[in-house]
Design a protein around this motif. Structure first.
Motif, PDB file in Angstrom:
ATOM      1  N   ALA A  46      -9.211 -51.493  24.651  1.00 20.38           N
ATOM      2  CA  ALA A  46      -9.056 -50.923  25.994  1.00 20.38           C
ATOM      3  C   ALA A  46      -8.547 -51.977  26.975  1.00 20.38           C
ATOM      4  O   ALA A  46      -7.715 -51.683  27.833  1.00 20.38           O
ATOM      5  N   ASP A  47      -9.058 -53.191  26.859  1.00 19.66           N
ATOM      6  CA  ASP A  47      -8.607 -54.307  27.690  1.00 19.66           C
ATOM      7  C   ASP A  47      -8.571 -53.930  29.173  1.00 19.66           C
ATOM      8  O   ASP A  47      -7.574 -54.124  29.865  1.00 19.66           O
ATOM      9  N   GLY A  48      -9.670 -53.350  29.636  1.00 22.50           N
ATOM     10  CA  GLY A  48      -9.774 -52.988  31.041  1.00 22.50           C
ATOM     11  C   GLY A  48      -9.498 -51.535  31.348  1.00 22.50           C
ATOM     12  O   GLY A  48      -9.836 -51.054  32.433  1.00 22.50           O
ATOM     13  N   LYS A  49      -8.872 -50.811  30.418  1.00 25.62           N
ATOM     14  CA  LYS A  49      -8.635 -49.380  30.617  1.00 25.62           C
ATOM     15  C   LYS A  49      -9.925 -48.601  30.305  1.00 25.62           C
ATOM     16  O   LYS A  49     -10.806 -49.090  29.608  1.00 25.62           O
ATOM     17  N   PRO A  50     -10.033 -47.363  30.805  1.00 25.65           N
ATOM     18  CA  PRO A  50     -11.256 -46.582  30.568  1.00 25.65           C
ATOM     19  C   PRO A  50     -11.465 -46.267  29.091  1.00 25.65           C
ATOM     20  O   PRO A  50     -10.506 -46.154  28.317  1.00 25.65           O
ATOM     21  N   SER A  51     -12.725 -46.116  28.723  1.00 21.29           N
ATOM     22  CA  SER A  51     -13.064 -45.711  27.361  1.00 21.29           C
ATOM     23  C   SER A  51     -14.301 -44.828  27.405  1.00 21.29           C
ATOM     24  O   SER A  51     -15.127 -44.945  28.304  1.00 21.29           O
ATOM     25  N   VAL A  52     -14.406 -43.939  26.426  1.00 21.07           N
ATOM     26  CA  VAL A  52     -15.507 -42.977  26.344  1.00 21.07           C
ATOM     27  C   VAL A  52     -15.931 -42.865  24.888  1.00 21.07           C
ATOM     28  O   VAL A  52     -15.087 -42.900  23.986  1.00 21.07           O
ATOM     29  N   THR A  53     -17.233 -42.721  24.657  1.00 20.18           N
ATOM     30  CA  THR A  53     -17.749 -42.483  23.313  1.00 20.18           C
ATOM     31  C   THR A  53     -18.222 -41.042  23.190  1.00 20.18           C
ATOM     32  O   THR A  53     -18.993 -40.565  24.022  1.00 20.18           O
ATOM     33  N   VAL A  54     -17.753 -40.356  22.151  1.00 21.11           N
ATOM     34  CA  VAL A  54     -18.183 -38.991  21.852  1.00 21.11           C
ATOM     35  C   VAL A  54     -18.970 -39.024  20.551  1.00 21.11           C
ATOM     36  O   VAL A  54     -18.511 -39.609  19.560  1.00 21.11           O
ATOM     37  N   MET A  55     -20.157 -38.416  20.546  1.00 17.65           N
ATOM     38  CA  MET A  55     -20.959 -38.408  19.322  1.00 17.65           C
ATOM     39  C   MET A  55     -21.359 -36.995  18.942  1.00 17.65           C
ATOM     40  O   MET A  55     -21.619 -36.147  19.792  1.00 17.65           O
ATOM     41  N   ALA A  56     -21.368 -36.751  17.630  1.00 20.58           N
ATOM     42  CA  ALA A  56     -21.791 -35.469  17.080  1.00 20.58           C
ATOM     43  C   ALA A  56     -22.804 -35.715  15.977  1.00 20.58           C
ATOM     44  O   ALA A  56     -22.678 -36.687  15.219  1.00 20.58           O
ATOM     45  N   ASN A  57     -23.823 -34.835  15.908  1.00 17.84           N
ATOM     46  CA  ASN A  57     -24.758 -34.888  14.790  1.00 17.84           C
ATOM     47  C   ASN A  57     -25.365 -36.291  14.693  1.00 17.84           C
ATOM     48  O   ASN A  57     -25.854 -36.814  15.673  1.00 17.84           O
ATOM     49  N   GLY A  58     -25.322 -36.911  13.546  1.00 21.28           N
ATOM     50  CA  GLY A  58     -25.702 -38.316  13.420  1.00 21.28           C
ATOM     51  C   GLY A  58     -27.165 -38.556  13.103  1.00 21.28           C
ATOM     52  O   GLY A  58     -28.020 -37.679  13.226  1.00 21.28           O
ATOM     53  N   GLY A  59     -27.421 -39.807  12.688  1.00 20.56           N
ATOM     54  CA  GLY A  59     -28.764 -40.244  12.342  1.00 20.56           C
ATOM     55  C   GLY A  59     -28.999 -41.660  12.816  1.00 20.56           C
ATOM     56  O   GLY A  59     -28.581 -42.042  13.908  1.00 20.56           O
ATOM     57  N   ALA A  60     -29.627 -42.468  11.961  1.00 20.36           N
ATOM     58  CA  ALA A  60     -30.048 -43.815  12.358  1.00 20.36           C
ATOM     59  C   ALA A  60     -28.856 -44.717  12.697  1.00 20.36           C
ATOM     60  O   ALA A  60     -28.908 -45.478  13.668  1.00 20.36           O
ATOM     61  N   ILE A  61     -27.781 -44.652  11.902  1.00 16.06           N
ATOM     62  CA  ILE A  61     -26.620 -45.504  12.167  1.00 16.06           C
ATOM     63  C   ILE A  61     -25.948 -45.089  13.471  1.00 16.06           C
ATOM     64  O   ILE A  61     -25.514 -45.932  14.268  1.00 16.06           O
ATOM     65  N   THR A  62     -25.873 -43.787  13.708  1.00 14.13           N
ATOM     66  CA  THR A  62     -25.272 -43.304  14.951  1.00 14.13           C
ATOM     67  C   THR A  62     -26.066 -43.774  16.159  1.00 14.13           C
ATOM     68  O   THR A  62     -25.492 -44.095  17.206  1.00 14.13           O
ATOM     69  N   LEU A  63     -27.382 -43.838  16.029  1.00 13.04           N
ATOM     70  CA  LEU A  63     -28.208 -44.338  17.127  1.00 13.04           C
ATOM     71  C   LEU A  63     -27.857 -45.793  17.435  1.00 13.04           C
ATOM     72  O   LEU A  63     -27.760 -46.187  18.605  1.00 13.04           O
ATOM     73  N   LEU A  64     -27.633 -46.592  16.391  1.00  9.74           N
ATOM     74  CA  LEU A  64     -27.175 -47.971  16.599  1.00  9.74           C
ATOM     75  C   LEU A  64     -25.838 -47.989  17.334  1.00  9.74           C
ATOM     76  O   LEU A  64     -25.630 -48.782  18.256  1.00  9.74           O
ATOM     77  N   ASP A  65     -24.927 -47.109  16.911  1.00 11.17           N
ATOM     78  CA  ASP A  65     -23.615 -47.024  17.566  1.00 11.17           C
ATOM     79  C   ASP A  65     -23.764 -46.724  19.053  1.00 11.17           C
ATOM     80  O   ASP A  65     -23.075 -47.316  19.894  1.00 11.17           O
ATOM     81  N   LEU A  66     -24.647 -45.793  19.376  1.00 14.68           N
ATOM     82  CA  LEU A  66     -24.828 -45.410  20.773  1.00 14.68           C
ATOM     83  C   LEU A  66     -25.381 -46.567  21.601  1.00 14.68           C
ATOM     84  O   LEU A  66     -24.934 -46.811  22.726  1.00 14.68           O
TER      85      LEU A  66
END
Length: 301
Positions: free
Chosen positions: A198-218
């Motif tokens: 992104a280098d200063g540009k906006p970014s967004v995270t979208v999450m679906a479903n998920g478990g323990a690894i997704t929680l780490l990602d968040l």
């Protein structure tokens, strides 16, 4: 089609080189991380998939200049970044079909419209598979970058060397292979690479479903200051978070409660969208996050 600074030699030639170097075992293969170590060594490699698609890959380690490594595989300059995390387990057929449509009709068109870079886990499973297939379905041209532990993935032209390896999704344009042999090792790298791209540009995270690894990602993406959009109705962790947001008076898991805590810099860091809502609502949420305004018209398919 991705362009690589380094082009992989033909398969037979590669096998001869590996055989001479001792990187191949008697049956012709060794664990993939050894092959990647032999061939990449922080240099680009062109991957060729069975569907004819190609991708640029590079292996990195903790000492690498990440921006320079990304530049080597053609990822340079700043652009909006959409991070996609989660899974697709234990979903009803109806929810699965709805989620697939969301990738084709919302996420991929947004990335194509904005020229955004999409970053995910890169494997041929769950939401990563959906993202790759959605890009192919709309004939997208946006960069789709997979981040995965080098010790957990299988080369596209070699059978898995052990049952724990997972194939890469063949519609991705780039892969960054990070140190590690356990799922979850990629979580801090994924967040860091998204910020670098992104280098200063906006970014967004979208999450679906998920478990323990997704929680780490968040947690890693929250730490990076990235707004989170949770797809309620997609099951498991996403529904758990959605319930905690909607009913704050009810007791939630400690880790989920911690995720929802904000400070003065993160007042609107998490938004819940329900799969039953019109896709236009999600489009508006993500577009505002990636543009800080809503003047773009998203292409539909």
């Amino acid at each position: 089609m991705a362009r690589c600074a380094g082009i992989a030699p033909p398969r037979l030639r590669k096998r001869r080189v590996l055989a001479k170097s001792g990187a191949l075992s008697q049956d012709g293969y060794k664990p993939n991380h050894l092959i990647f170590k032999q061939f990449l060594n922080n240099q680009p490699l062109k991957l060729i998939f069975n569907n004819g698609q190609t991708a640029c890959a590079i292996q990195v380690d903790h000492s690498v200049d990440l921006s320079a490594a990304l530049n080597q595989i053609g990822l340079h300059g700043s652009r909006p970044v959409l991070v996609v995390v989660g899974g697709a387990s234990k979903m009803s057929d109806q929810s699965m079909a709805r989620l697939r449509l969301l990738f084709v009709n919302v996420l991929a068109p947004i990335a194509e419209t904005l020229g955004a870079c999409v970053v995910d886990g890169g494997t041929d499973t769950g939401v990563m598979q959906m993202m790759g297939q959605a890009r192919a379905e709309i004939a997208g041209t946006f960069p789709l970058v997979g981040i995965a532990p080098v010790g957990k993935i299988a080369l596209p032209d070699a059978p898995p060397s052990y049952s724990g390896e997972t194939s890469l999704e063949p519609n991705h344009t780039h892969f960054v292979l990070i140190p590690g042999s356990t799922w979850g090792d990629e979580s801090p790298w994924l967040a860091r690479i998204a910020t670098t791209l992104a280098d200063g540009k906006p970014s967004v995270t979208v999450m679906a479903n998920g478990g323990a690894i997704t929680l780490l990602d968040l947690f890693e993406n929250k730490k990076a200051g990235r707004p989170l959009v949770v797809l309620g109705g997609s099951g498991r962790l996403a529904d758990e978070i959605t319930m905690a947001v909607r009913y704050p008076e009810q007791e939630a898991r400690e880790s989920v409660t911690e995720l929802l805590q904000t400070n003065h810099l993160q007042q609107n860091h998490l938004t819940c969208y329900d799969l039953s809502q019109p896709f236009s609502e999600l489009t508006k949420i993500i577009m505002q996050g990636l543009t800080r305004q809503s003047r773009y018209i998203v292409k539909s398919t």
